[in-house]
Design a protein around this motif. Sequence first.
Motif, mmCIF file in Angstrom:
data_model
loop_
_atom_site.group_PDB
_atom_site.id
_atom_site.type_symbol
_atom_site.label_atom_id
_atom_site.label_comp_id
_atom_site.label_asym_id
_atom_site.label_seq_id
_atom_site.Cartn_x
_atom_site.Cartn_y
_atom_site.Cartn_z
ATOM 1 N N ILE A 143 8.316 -3.639 9.239
ATOM 2 C CA ILE A 143 8.723 -3.798 11.261
ATOM 3 C C ILE A 143 9.586 -5.407 11.654
ATOM 4 O O ILE A 143 9.824 -5.721 10.428
ATOM 5 C CB ILE A 143 6.950 -4.308 12.292
ATOM 6 N N SER A 144 10.474 -4.999 12.265
ATOM 7 C CA SER A 144 11.280 -6.196 12.364
ATOM 8 C C SER A 144 11.226 -7.210 13.023
ATOM 9 O O SER A 144 10.055 -7.293 14.218
ATOM 10 C CB SER A 144 12.605 -5.275 12.987
ATOM 11 N N ILE A 145 11.256 -8.865 12.793
ATOM 12 C CA ILE A 145 10.688 -9.632 13.506
ATOM 13 C C ILE A 145 11.763 -9.992 14.269
ATOM 14 O O ILE A 145 12.707 -10.097 13.718
ATOM 15 C CB ILE A 145 10.289 -10.923 13.393
ATOM 16 N N ALA A 146 11.257 -9.612 15.868
ATOM 17 C CA ALA A 146 13.220 -10.872 16.551
ATOM 18 C C ALA A 146 14.723 -9.922 16.214
ATOM 19 O O ALA A 146 15.134 -11.193 15.745
ATOM 20 C CB ALA A 146 12.990 -12.213 16.052
ATOM 21 N N PRO A 147 15.007 -8.358 16.219
ATOM 22 C CA PRO A 147 15.547 -8.232 16.429
ATOM 23 C C PRO A 147 16.974 -8.419 17.623
ATOM 24 O O PRO A 147 16.552 -8.486 18.172
ATOM 25 C CB PRO A 147 15.577 -6.388 16.308
ATOM 26 N N GLN A 148 17.488 -8.519 17.571
ATOM 27 C CA GLN A 148 19.044 -8.309 18.150
ATOM 28 C C GLN A 148 18.993 -7.446 19.308
ATOM 29 O O GLN A 148 18.907 -6.172 19.186
ATOM 30 C CB GLN A 148 20.257 -8.269 17.646
ATOM 31 N N VAL A 149 18.586 -7.633 20.839
ATOM 32 C CA VAL A 149 18.086 -6.836 21.648
ATOM 33 C C VAL A 149 19.012 -7.071 22.716
ATOM 34 O O VAL A 149 19.036 -5.656 24.090
ATOM 35 C CB VAL A 149 16.497 -6.381 22.337
ATOM 36 N N ASN A 150 19.646 -7.869 22.782
ATOM 37 C CA ASN A 150 20.632 -8.021 24.416
ATOM 38 C C ASN A 150 19.497 -7.872 25.382
ATOM 39 O O ASN A 150 18.449 -7.567 25.755
ATOM 40 C CB ASN A 150 21.641 -7.485 24.084
ATOM 41 N N GLU A 151 20.586 -7.099 26.618
ATOM 42 C CA GLU A 151 20.181 -7.223 27.920
ATOM 43 C C GLU A 151 18.887 -5.394 27.928
ATOM 44 O O GLU A 151 18.902 -5.284 28.770
ATOM 45 C CB GLU A 151 21.486 -6.617 28.838
ATOM 46 N N ASP A 152 19.176 -4.789 26.313
ATOM 47 C CA ASP A 152 18.831 -3.515 26.900
ATOM 48 C C ASP A 152 16.999 -4.180 27.284
ATOM 49 O O ASP A 152 16.867 -2.839 27.557
ATOM 50 C CB ASP A 152 18.881 -3.303 25.429
ATOM 51 N N TRP A 153 16.441 -5.181 26.180
ATOM 52 C CA TRP A 153 15.178 -4.941 26.035
ATOM 53 C C TRP A 153 14.761 -6.347 26.770
ATOM 54 O O TRP A 153 13.739 -6.281 26.535
ATOM 55 C CB TRP A 153 14.747 -4.978 24.893
ATOM 56 N N VAL A 154 15.647 -7.569 26.673
ATOM 57 C CA VAL A 154 14.660 -8.819 26.462
ATOM 58 C C VAL A 154 13.791 -9.079 28.334
ATOM 59 O O VAL A 154 12.812 -9.394 28.407
ATOM 60 C CB VAL A 154 16.243 -9.476 26.553
ATOM 61 N N MET A 155 14.877 -7.930 29.074
ATOM 62 C CA MET A 155 13.571 -7.902 30.982
ATOM 63 C C MET A 155 12.473 -7.745 30.517
ATOM 64 O O MET A 155 11.433 -8.413 30.517
ATOM 65 C CB MET A 155 14.745 -7.578 31.549
ATOM 66 N N GLU A 156 12.601 -6.385 29.544
ATOM 67 C CA GLU A 156 10.435 -6.053 29.198
ATOM 68 C C GLU A 156 10.099 -7.029 28.733
ATOM 69 O O GLU A 156 8.527 -6.729 28.640
ATOM 70 C CB GLU A 156 11.413 -4.679 28.530
ATOM 71 N N LEU A 157 11.033 -7.469 27.532
ATOM 72 C CA LEU A 157 10.202 -8.838 27.039
ATOM 73 C C LEU A 157 9.562 -9.662 27.210
ATOM 74 O O LEU A 157 8.363 -10.017 27.231
ATOM 75 C CB LEU A 157 10.699 -8.864 25.535
ATOM 76 N N ARG A 158 10.160 -10.024 28.801
ATOM 77 C CA ARG A 158 9.964 -11.272 28.949
ATOM 78 C C ARG A 158 8.559 -10.589 30.377
ATOM 79 O O ARG A 158 7.557 -11.361 30.549
ATOM 80 C CB ARG A 158 10.714 -11.704 30.083
ATOM 81 N N ARG A 159 8.550 -10.223 30.352
ATOM 82 C CA ARG A 159 7.589 -9.345 31.373
ATOM 83 C C ARG A 159 6.255 -9.463 30.418
ATOM 84 O O ARG A 159 5.287 -8.759 30.956
ATOM 85 C CB ARG A 159 7.824 -7.355 31.576
ATOM 86 N N GLN A 160 6.586 -8.884 29.245
ATOM 87 C CA GLN A 160 5.283 -8.634 28.359
ATOM 88 C C GLN A 160 4.598 -9.695 28.097
ATOM 89 O O GLN A 160 3.329 -10.249 28.183
ATOM 90 C CB GLN A 160 5.879 -8.018 26.921
ATOM 91 N N ASN A 161 5.934 -11.178 27.933
ATOM 92 C CA ASN A 161 4.400 -12.283 27.941
ATOM 93 C C ASN A 161 4.558 -13.020 29.655
ATOM 94 O O ASN A 161 3.403 -13.718 29.551
ATOM 95 C CB ASN A 161 5.759 -13.524 27.706
#
Lengths: 274, 418
Positions: free
Chosen positions: B216-234
């Motif tokens: 798996i990859s830890i902390a890959p570059q995702v920019n605006e494609d994913w950051v908001m969804e990751l914030r939602r997961q937190n």
Amino acid sequence: MGFKDKLKEELFPTIWCPGCGIGLIMTQLSLVMDDLGLDEGNTVLVTGIGCTGRMGGYMHFDAVYTLHGRTLPVAEAIKTVRPELKVIVVSGDGDQASIGGNHLLHTIRRNPDITVLCNNNEIYGLTGGQAGPTTPQGTKTVSSPAGTTTTPVNLQGLVNTSPHAFYAKTTVYHQGALRKAIREAIAWPGFAFVDITSQCIENNGRRIGFPSANEMLMHYKREFRPAPPGSSALESHQLGIVRGTPEERAPAGVAAPSGGSPSRGEAGSGEGEE
Amino acid sequence: MTLAEKTIAYEREELLTGCQAVAQAVRLADVDVIAAYPIRPYTEVMDNLSRIIADGQLDAEYIVADSEHSQFEIVKHASSVGARAFAGSSGTGWMYGFEALVVTATDRLPVLFLVGNRALDDPGAFGVEHNDALAIRDMGWLLCWATTAQEALEHVLIGYRVAEDPRVRMPMALALDGAFLTHSQHMVRVPAAETVRRFLPPFDLGDRRLHPDNPISIAPQVNEDWVMELRRQNWEAARRARRVIEQAYREFNELFGERYGTPFFDEYMTDDAEVVLVGLGTVAMPARTAVRRLREHGHRVGYVNLRWFRPFPGPELRASLARFRAVGVIDRDFAHGSPDDGGVLLHEVRSCLYPLPERPQVLNFLTGLGGRDISIDDVTSMYEQTLAAGRGRALEPAVRWIGVREEAARGVPEERRP
């Protein structure tokens, strides 16, 4: 004027533990400053977090007590803005070689005209005696009760990655060599690093078998010897100075002249006196 | 559970400082990787752990890093490969490693950190202030204060249990007031290792564990494609954490006796109270004493000791504080320039109370900064002011400094300057 005028004797006794080596460095620095005519009008002290950093408060100079590990960028900034000032850094081995190690690496590379006096007691003294970057392998400390497993940072090797740098090794027992090293370092046109072996009896010495600070000083007397004249590098327990080739400096704001890098070696000569 | 079974919950009782109790808890949690860098008042934890390891009581990797930033990165990635990891720091050291702290939360790595609360230099200060730990409050961390060495020990175990739960997987900061708890000795009952093992299962990062068999990859570059969804997961994880915390305390109480009445905060003499003070950490000690003395004189006062700051127990604290006519919030921290120029806890509590149709009066006391003592007299004064506010008197100003030398705070007079 005498060297005592450099010291705020009204604040004595200092906060340093009885038997600490830092006072011996402060005394020699004061003597050299008196000889060279350095005073609060032409010299700034920059000190780092750790016991050694308190020196700035005990001397009659403008002094900056920096964040842990940050003496060198502060000193370089002062030298850049006020190139006519002498800028002298005083801090410990933990501050210089560990948390400030990255700054040391790159300040050596940029070669600003600043002087570093490193109180190298081979321990984190202020926090109670944890193993630091210069603690010899196998030393029992409060963070390594079974002995450290890592090799210490080679400060001489690090400083001498620059062909221009000045490196001196001395101890607080060898007061003559210490004074000479400080004097030459301050006069050196570029980055100068004085690596001063010093005793921390309270948070290191006693734990490794020294009954007193005096015994640590006697140990330095027995173990350290002047390097042979002409040495281009100092071996373990050798006192002396290794000089690079002074860098040709362009006026501020002008690119340095191009040309091959001067080589290290022939300019060096061992020194040592007591 | 029978009483006989409960007696093996604790194997011995001994005098320990807060730091020593935390070190014992790290041993009991069978931590795999410890990274250390000295800074007061946390340092005693690393010193004790080095002895525990050298004595063969804990089999763990112990790394003295070159700085806090490296220290925090070491434990973060030790966690990512499946090691239970521990680190700690204080004050500016904690802040120096802040980049690593922030990404530990976004990488959802359940490392436990001890924060020995210390003022943020300059000027040089070793005494307690809470701004160091509070700085992490918006970053997706669990954050909790202990008030005794016993609580400190037990909250390392509870902390790992909550942080590592697959529904949570957040890093955990356990805060201890510098000096007043880190270096004060308490009689501590040390849990039996076998019972701890029943409470705290082995660390299992599941399919998020970095391993050659599980690329798996830890902390890959995702920019605006994913950051908001990751914030939602937190955000979801922090919301789920509340129920996980409640469950952890229930099971802790079953195994170790009825140690904790409520998980998020505990109340002292609040049943018939007219007003209460709310605070974090060791200010609970003088506060409880002041409560007893004031009650001897017929004043109906109580104390609410807030334990969990993140997740903040909004509904629970709201329901509790709604019962009182006035609430005095004690801040051993500052939030310069904030609404009413109050402290961090003031804003959390006042915001928590806002939905109530009838809200208690709220006062704020800024006190104990830089390690200054908060005396019983200081707390008594806070109670007197809160009682007056509860009766509709002396409501302004909302924010009051307790224990500050007002004249000195105005600076050195012109004529005395060099």
